[in-house]
Design a protein around this motif. Structure first.
Motif, PDB file in Angstrom:
ATOM      1  N   CYS A   1     -12.094  -6.224   0.453  1.00 55.47           N
ATOM      2  CA  CYS A   1     -12.835  -5.221  -0.301  1.00 55.47           C
ATOM      3  C   CYS A   1     -11.892  -4.101  -0.738  1.00 55.47           C
ATOM      4  CB  CYS A   1     -13.966  -4.655   0.545  1.00 55.47           C
ATOM      5  SG  CYS A   1     -15.197  -5.902   1.048  1.00 55.47           S
ATOM      6  N   TRP A   2     -12.289  -3.394  -1.782  1.00 57.30           N
ATOM      7  CA  TRP A   2     -11.432  -2.328  -2.307  1.00 57.30           C
ATOM      8  C   TRP A   2     -11.199  -1.253  -1.269  1.00 57.30           C
ATOM      9  CZ3 TRP A   2     -13.120   2.640  -2.374  1.00 57.30           C
ATOM     10  CH2 TRP A   2     -14.498   2.848  -2.246  1.00 57.30           C
ATOM     11  N   TRP A   3     -12.236  -0.930  -0.513  1.00 58.70           N
ATOM     12  CA  TRP A   3     -12.067   0.117   0.501  1.00 58.70           C
ATOM     13  C   TRP A   3     -11.258  -0.387   1.681  1.00 58.70           C
ATOM     14  CZ3 TRP A   3     -14.427  -1.618   4.909  1.00 58.70           C
ATOM     15  CH2 TRP A   3     -15.482  -2.524   4.759  1.00 58.70           C
ATOM     16  N   ASP A   4     -11.250  -1.706   1.910  1.00 59.51           N
ATOM     17  CA  ASP A   4     -10.401  -2.269   2.961  1.00 59.51           C
ATOM     18  C   ASP A   4      -8.929  -2.174   2.558  1.00 59.51           C
ATOM     19  OD1 ASP A   4      -9.588  -3.471   5.242  1.00 59.51           O
ATOM     20  OD2 ASP A   4     -10.490  -5.424   4.850  1.00 59.51           O
ATOM     21  N   HIS A   5      -8.643  -2.357   1.260  1.00 56.23           N
ATOM     22  CA  HIS A   5      -7.268  -2.250   0.763  1.00 56.23           C
ATOM     23  C   HIS A   5      -6.756  -0.816   0.858  1.00 56.23           C
ATOM     24  CE1 HIS A   5      -6.202  -6.197  -0.751  1.00 56.23           C
ATOM     25  NE2 HIS A   5      -7.401  -6.329  -1.314  1.00 56.23           N
ATOM     26  N   TRP A   6      -7.490   0.101   0.234  1.00 52.41           N
ATOM     27  CA  TRP A   6      -6.938   1.425  -0.030  1.00 52.41           C
ATOM     28  C   TRP A   6      -7.336   2.477   0.998  1.00 52.41           C
ATOM     29  CZ3 TRP A   6      -3.218   0.665  -3.087  1.00 52.41           C
ATOM     30  CH2 TRP A   6      -3.291  -0.294  -4.084  1.00 52.41           C
ATOM     31  N   ILE A   7      -8.478   2.335   1.632  1.00 52.86           N
ATOM     32  CA  ILE A   7      -8.913   3.342   2.608  1.00 52.86           C
ATOM     33  C   ILE A   7      -8.456   2.954   4.011  1.00 52.86           C
ATOM     34  CG2 ILE A   7     -10.887   4.506   3.645  1.00 52.86           C
ATOM     35  CD1 ILE A   7     -12.351   4.264   1.017  1.00 52.86           C
ATOM     36  N   MET A   8      -8.853   1.748   4.452  1.00 56.11           N
ATOM     37  CA  MET A   8      -8.524   1.351   5.820  1.00 56.11           C
ATOM     38  C   MET A   8      -7.035   1.031   5.988  1.00 56.11           C
ATOM     39  SD  MET A   8     -11.786  -0.937   7.021  1.00 56.11           S
ATOM     40  CE  MET A   8     -11.045  -1.099   8.637  1.00 56.11           C
ATOM     41  N   ASP A   9      -6.478   0.317   4.988  1.00 52.68           N
ATOM     42  CA  ASP A   9      -5.079  -0.102   5.126  1.00 52.68           C
ATOM     43  C   ASP A   9      -4.108   1.014   4.747  1.00 52.68           C
ATOM     44  OD1 ASP A   9      -5.959  -2.504   5.986  1.00 52.68           O
ATOM     45  OD2 ASP A   9      -5.514  -3.617   4.162  1.00 52.68           O
ATOM     46  N   VAL A  10      -4.151   1.454   3.482  1.00 50.95           N
ATOM     47  CA  VAL A  10      -3.139   2.388   2.983  1.00 50.95           C
ATOM     48  C   VAL A  10      -3.340   3.791   3.531  1.00 50.95           C
ATOM     49  CG1 VAL A  10      -2.153   3.429   0.910  1.00 50.95           C
ATOM     50  CG2 VAL A  10      -2.786   1.012   0.904  1.00 50.95           C
ATOM     51  N   LEU A  11      -4.550   4.350   3.358  1.00 52.33           N
ATOM     52  CA  LEU A  11      -4.772   5.755   3.703  1.00 52.33           C
ATOM     53  C   LEU A  11      -4.870   5.996   5.206  1.00 52.33           C
ATOM     54  CD1 LEU A  11      -7.301   6.876   0.935  1.00 52.33           C
ATOM     55  CD2 LEU A  11      -4.832   7.243   1.041  1.00 52.33           C
ATOM     56  N   LEU A  12      -5.461   5.073   5.944  1.00 49.80           N
ATOM     57  CA  LEU A  12      -5.687   5.310   7.377  1.00 49.80           C
ATOM     58  C   LEU A  12      -4.597   4.665   8.230  1.00 49.80           C
ATOM     59  CD1 LEU A  12      -9.583   4.909   7.606  1.00 49.80           C
ATOM     60  CD2 LEU A  12      -8.224   6.998   7.435  1.00 49.80           C
ATOM     61  N   CYS A  13      -4.572   3.331   8.288  1.00 46.11           N
ATOM     62  CA  CYS A  13      -3.668   2.655   9.226  1.00 46.11           C
ATOM     63  C   CYS A  13      -2.203   2.846   8.836  1.00 46.11           C
ATOM     64  CB  CYS A  13      -4.022   1.172   9.292  1.00 46.11           C
ATOM     65  SG  CYS A  13      -5.695   0.830   9.874  1.00 46.11           S
ATOM     66  N   ASN A  14      -1.864   2.480   7.597  1.00 40.67           N
ATOM     67  CA  ASN A  14      -0.461   2.548   7.194  1.00 40.67           C
ATOM     68  C   ASN A  14       0.056   3.979   7.146  1.00 40.67           C
ATOM     69  OD1 ASN A  14      -1.015  -0.127   6.882  1.00 40.67           O
ATOM     70  ND2 ASN A  14      -0.573  -0.236   4.702  1.00 40.67           N
ATOM     71  N   SER A  15      -0.718   4.875   6.532  1.00 44.76           N
ATOM     72  CA  SER A  15      -0.258   6.262   6.397  1.00 44.76           C
ATOM     73  C   SER A  15      -0.124   6.933   7.756  1.00 44.76           C
ATOM     74  CB  SER A  15      -1.212   7.047   5.503  1.00 44.76           C
ATOM     75  OG  SER A  15      -1.241   6.497   4.203  1.00 44.76           O
ATOM     76  N   PHE A  16      -1.074   6.683   8.657  1.00 42.82           N
ATOM     77  CA  PHE A  16      -0.989   7.293   9.982  1.00 42.82           C
ATOM     78  C   PHE A  16       0.190   6.721  10.769  1.00 42.82           C
ATOM     79  CE2 PHE A  16      -2.576   7.765  14.447  1.00 42.82           C
ATOM     80  CZ  PHE A  16      -2.471   9.144  14.488  1.00 42.82           C
ATOM     81  N   GLY A  17       0.444   5.423  10.619  1.00 41.65           N
ATOM     82  CA  GLY A  17       1.618   4.845  11.271  1.00 41.65           C
ATOM     83  C   GLY A  17       2.911   5.415  10.730  1.00 41.65           C
ATOM     84  N   ILE A  18       2.987   5.600   9.396  1.00 40.09           N
ATOM     85  CA  ILE A  18       4.184   6.194   8.795  1.00 40.09           C
ATOM     86  C   ILE A  18       4.339   7.643   9.237  1.00 40.09           C
ATOM     87  CG2 ILE A  18       5.247   6.853   6.594  1.00 40.09           C
ATOM     88  CD1 ILE A  18       3.913   4.389   5.367  1.00 40.09           C
ATOM     89  N   TYR A  19       3.235   8.386   9.319  1.00 38.33           N
ATOM     90  CA  TYR A  19       3.299   9.778   9.754  1.00 38.33           C
ATOM     91  C   TYR A  19       3.825   9.882  11.191  1.00 38.33           C
ATOM     92  CZ  TYR A  19       1.642  14.331  11.352  1.00 38.33           C
ATOM     93  OH  TYR A  19       1.554  15.584  11.916  1.00 38.33           O
TER      94      TYR A  19
END
Length: 494
Positions: free
Chosen positions: A251-269
């Motif tokens: 889903c679009w929100w699975d791509h951009w919200i859960m993956d990019v904005l939450l999981c990936n961004s928090f891991g990078i931070y």
């Protein structure tokens, strides 16, 4: 537990060494030189090889040079234990009459002997903590894994898939891929029991895996922009290839919200915060038995699993064409390795939760950091590092071999026609990168050189027209000086 360094910095005498104070925890505090004899502590000031050849120096390391049993070579000990094990198997153990069992056992024993040789005799890499033997072990595992991939590559599709049964009898059967698409409503009014069931269904083991994976990748790459570019581009790859692999359909929100904005961004931070702490941490080492308190000993043991020294990665992709192409190559190989994770288990019929998939991820976690450091050394200082590092070479070969296995084992899936609008988007992106590269490293340089030449000519003209102290102008040079000019004739008459 401190590795002795044979190289001392600049040949300084002990009297010129900075004063070092020791607290109860065994930490060393570097301060100004102390003139009193009791305030002097013998400390070797370490200077890395990179600091002699780079514009940015590696952080200074202070080490008392303690050489303990932990750091000594144990080649004879390992050889003796290995020989005793082989003698026991040869003379005291009866060989079973089972061809398949003996084949597996012989292959495992051959791999173990090779690992013993590599751990004791292989060349050290750039990392030394917690122990150089640990990184030599993963270097040898890389060789074994690459040989295994080459063996799989030379088999037929049927034999290669059935060979996996020798590793795990549960393998070798086709498994359906899970579809992450379907109903993409964040709030489903039709489900009165749990309207948010779509969100909870996506909260599986991949959520912490995304966070942990990008935390570790940030520690490898050590650059926020490169990590975000790879994270976003992989989501575009999933969009582009969802017609080939069903589990790319999300889903679009699975791509951009859960993956990019939450999981990936928090891991990078979190990874960037860890990098900031590692760059500010003092690297001052002391032997374990030289620390008086138990608290200091425990702290010293914990710090054994942190880097011996620290180098800040400054990729600077726009500084030269060589660095720009190197960064593009790193991003491409990262994305290819990410895709291989999904395609390999698809063509070899391995379920996502199988332990072999997890072992492959653990393998790349351990070898990826060393490979990135060797790539950075080779790119940043090619005069000193004349060839690509051994671990970086192996990781590149492994990534390419995995992709070749995918192409051979399931060419029909790889060759499925990509939607036309997806091809247009990728061609547009590649075209923009090509145009920017052409402008930045060719057209812009020519323009800057032309402007610089024009500026220098204007400066020369200004110097010629500039009046001297007696009110006259500077004497012209060249042909005008030979032929004479009105200004020169005036000066002669005066």
């Amino acid at each position: 537990m401190t590795k002795p360094e044979t190289k001392k910095s600049g040949g300084r005498s002990s009297s010129a060494a900075p004063a070092v104070k020791q607290d109860d925890n065994g930490a060393l505090e570097v301060g100004c030189p102390d003139s009193s004899p009791s305030g002097k502590v013998k400390v070797m000031r370490q200077t890395s090889k990179e600091s002699l050849h780079r514009r940015h120096a590696e952080c200074e390391v202070y080490d008392d040079g303690t050489n303990t049993f932990f750091w000594r070579a144990h080649t004879l000990t390992v050889l003796f234990i290995l020989t005793c094990a082989l003698v026991y198997i040869t003379l005291l153990e009866e060989t079973p009459h089972d061809t398949a069992y003996n084949t597996k056992r012989g292959i495992v024993a051959s791999i173990l002997v090779f690992l013993c040789f590599g751990v004791t005799q292989a060349k050290d890499g750039p990392f030394t903590r917690p122990h150089p033997a640990y990184w030599r072990f993963w270097l040898c595992v890389s060789v074994v894994y690459e040989l295994f991939l080459i063996f799989i590559l030379f088999q037929t599709v049927h034999d290669g898939r059935q060979f996996m049964k020798y590793i795990d009898p549960k393998l070798g059967v086709p498994l359906p891929e899970r579809d992450y698409g379907g109903n993409c409503l964040l709030y489903d009014p039709g489900n009165t029991t749990d309207p948010f069931h779509n969100i909870w269904d996506k909260m599986d083991g991949f959520v912490p895996a995304h966070f942990l994976g990008w935390y570790i990748k940030t520690l490898m790459i050590r650059d926020w922009w490169m990590c975000m570019i790879i994270s976003v581009m992989f989501e575009f790859l999933e969009y582009s290839l969802e017609h080939q692999l069903p589990n790319f359909s999300e889903c679009w929100w699975d791509h951009w919200i859960m993956d990019v904005l939450l999981c990936n961004s928090f891991g990078i931070y979190c990874g960037m915060k860890t990098l900031a702490w590692l760059s500010m941490k003092p690297y001052q080492w002391q032997g374990l038995w030289n620390i008086p308190t138990y608290k200091g000993k425990i702290k010293r043991i914990a710090f054994q699993f942190t880097p011996y020294s620290w180098v800040k990665f400054e990729w600077r992709p726009a500084s030269s064409l060589r660095r720009w192409l190197a960064v593009l190559g790193i991003i491409f190989m990262f994305l290819l390795a990410e895709l291989n994770t999904f395609y390999l288990k698809f063509v070899l019929w391995m379920p996502p939760e199988h332990y072999l998939v997890l072992l492959r991820l653990v393998f790349f976690v351990n070898v990826g950091g060393v490979a990135m450091r060797e790539i950075y050394d080779f790119m940043d200082d090619p005069k000193f590092h004349k060839k690509l590092g051994q671990q970086a070479w192996l990781v590149s070969a492994i990534t390419v071999t995995e992709f070749l296995i995918v192409v051979k084992y399931d060419p029909n899936t790889i060759m499925l026609p990509i939607p036309f609008f997806v091809i247009e988007c990728w061609f547009l992106g590649i075209f923009l990168i090509f145009i920017w590269t052409l402008w930045r490293f060719f057209i812009r340089d020519i323009t800057l050189r032309y402007k610089e030449t024009r500026r220098r000519r204007q400066e020369v003209r200004a110097d010629l027209d500039r009046p001297l102290g007696n009110g006259s102008t500077a004497a012209p040079s060249g042909r005008s000086k030979l032929n004479g000019s009105s200004e020169t004739l005036r000066q002669r008459k005066s």
